[in-house]
Design a protein around this motif. Structure first.
Motif, short mmCIF file in Angstrom:
data_model
loop_
_atom_site.label_atom_id
_atom_site.label_comp_id
_atom_site.label_asym_id
_atom_site.label_seq_id
_atom_site.Cartn_x
_atom_site.Cartn_y
_atom_site.Cartn_z
N ALA A 4 0.87 -1.18 0.00
CA ALA A 4 0.00 0.00 0.00
C ALA A 4 0.90 1.22 0.00
O ALA A 4 1.99 1.20 0.59
CB ALA A 4 -0.90 0.01 1.23
N ILE A 5 0.45 2.29 -0.65
CA ILE A 5 1.24 3.52 -0.70
C ILE A 5 0.33 4.70 -0.36
O ILE A 5 -0.69 4.92 -1.02
CB ILE A 5 1.90 3.70 -2.08
CG1 ILE A 5 2.84 2.52 -2.34
CG2 ILE A 5 2.65 5.04 -2.14
CD1 ILE A 5 3.43 2.46 -3.69
N PHE A 6 0.74 5.43 0.68
CA PHE A 6 -0.04 6.57 1.16
C PHE A 6 0.85 7.78 1.36
O PHE A 6 2.02 7.65 1.74
CB PHE A 6 -0.69 6.25 2.51
CG PHE A 6 -1.59 5.05 2.51
CD1 PHE A 6 -2.71 5.00 1.70
CD2 PHE A 6 -1.35 3.99 3.36
CE1 PHE A 6 -3.56 3.90 1.72
CE2 PHE A 6 -2.18 2.89 3.39
CZ PHE A 6 -3.30 2.83 2.58
N ALA A 7 0.27 8.96 1.17
CA ALA A 7 0.92 10.23 1.51
C ALA A 7 -0.01 10.95 2.48
O ALA A 7 -1.20 11.09 2.21
CB ALA A 7 1.15 11.06 0.26
N HIS A 51 6.18 15.76 -6.37
CA HIS A 51 6.13 14.57 -5.53
C HIS A 51 5.48 14.83 -4.18
O HIS A 51 5.49 15.96 -3.69
CB HIS A 51 7.54 14.03 -5.28
CG HIS A 51 8.15 13.40 -6.48
ND1 HIS A 51 8.88 14.12 -7.40
CD2 HIS A 51 8.13 12.13 -6.94
CE1 HIS A 51 9.28 13.32 -8.36
NE2 HIS A 51 8.83 12.11 -8.12
N ALA A 52 4.96 13.77 -3.61
CA ALA A 52 4.48 13.79 -2.24
C ALA A 52 5.43 12.95 -1.40
O ALA A 52 5.97 11.95 -1.88
CB ALA A 52 3.07 13.18 -2.16
N GLU A 53 5.64 13.38 -0.16
CA GLU A 53 6.33 12.51 0.79
C GLU A 53 5.36 11.37 1.08
O GLU A 53 4.20 11.62 1.41
CB GLU A 53 6.68 13.25 2.08
CG GLU A 53 7.75 14.29 1.90
CD GLU A 53 8.26 14.87 3.21
OE1 GLU A 53 8.00 14.27 4.28
OE2 GLU A 53 8.92 15.93 3.17
N ALA A 54 5.81 10.14 0.94
CA ALA A 54 4.90 9.01 1.03
C ALA A 54 5.54 7.84 1.76
O ALA A 54 6.75 7.83 2.00
CB ALA A 54 4.48 8.57 -0.38
#
Length: 151
Positions: A4-7, A51-54
């Protein structure tokens, strides 16, 4: 293992929250959702990389489901502030779910709708975006709070 990948703002606190979640086997911090290849922290913070820090999370779905991870995601930040979490301001701090397949997309959209209707009064600004590429953040960012003895 599943991914899973979340920011959800600064990746250090988000990493800690998921690192302490039962069923999560690995959490890495990095950058995703932008246009620059192999961005550095400085580029993400001070240039227009998008980009987002994630966090990239490996999890055992026999212990925790993606839907349950989404609940953790909603609980660890304010999804109603656009490009901001607390004092941190900028596109890199946005709230986002990066789905890896259609099942994750559907579950993310359903979860967002439910949270919007029941908890956040239709003010959620979280984006739900197809995952493209994750760039691992520099080593000094990995387990940063743990290295400082914060958990």
């Amino acid at each position: 293992m599943n991914i899973a990948i979340f920011a959800a703002g600064c990746f250090w606190g988000v990493e800690k929250k998921f690192d302490l979640t039962k069923g999560v086997t690995k959490v890495e911090v990095g950058y995703t959702g932008g246009k620059t290849q192999n961005p550095t922290y400085e580029q993400v913070c001070y240039e227009d990389t998008g980009h987002a820090e994630a966090v990239r999370i490996n999890f055992d779905d026999k212990i925790i489901t993606y839907k349950e991870l989404l609940n953790v995601f909603w609980s660890c930040h304010n999804p109603t502030t656009l490009n901001r979490q607390g004092p941190d301001i900028g596109e890199q701090y946005r709230s986002a779910i990066f789905y890896l397949d259609e099942k994750q997309r559907t579950e993310a959209e359903e979860s967002k709708k439910k949270m919007n209707e029941t908890i956040f009064n239709n003010n959620i600004v979280t984006e739900i975006t197809k995952f493209d590429v994750f760039y691992l953040a520099e080593e000094y960012h990995q387990k940063y709070l743990k290295k400082l003895g914060k958990y």
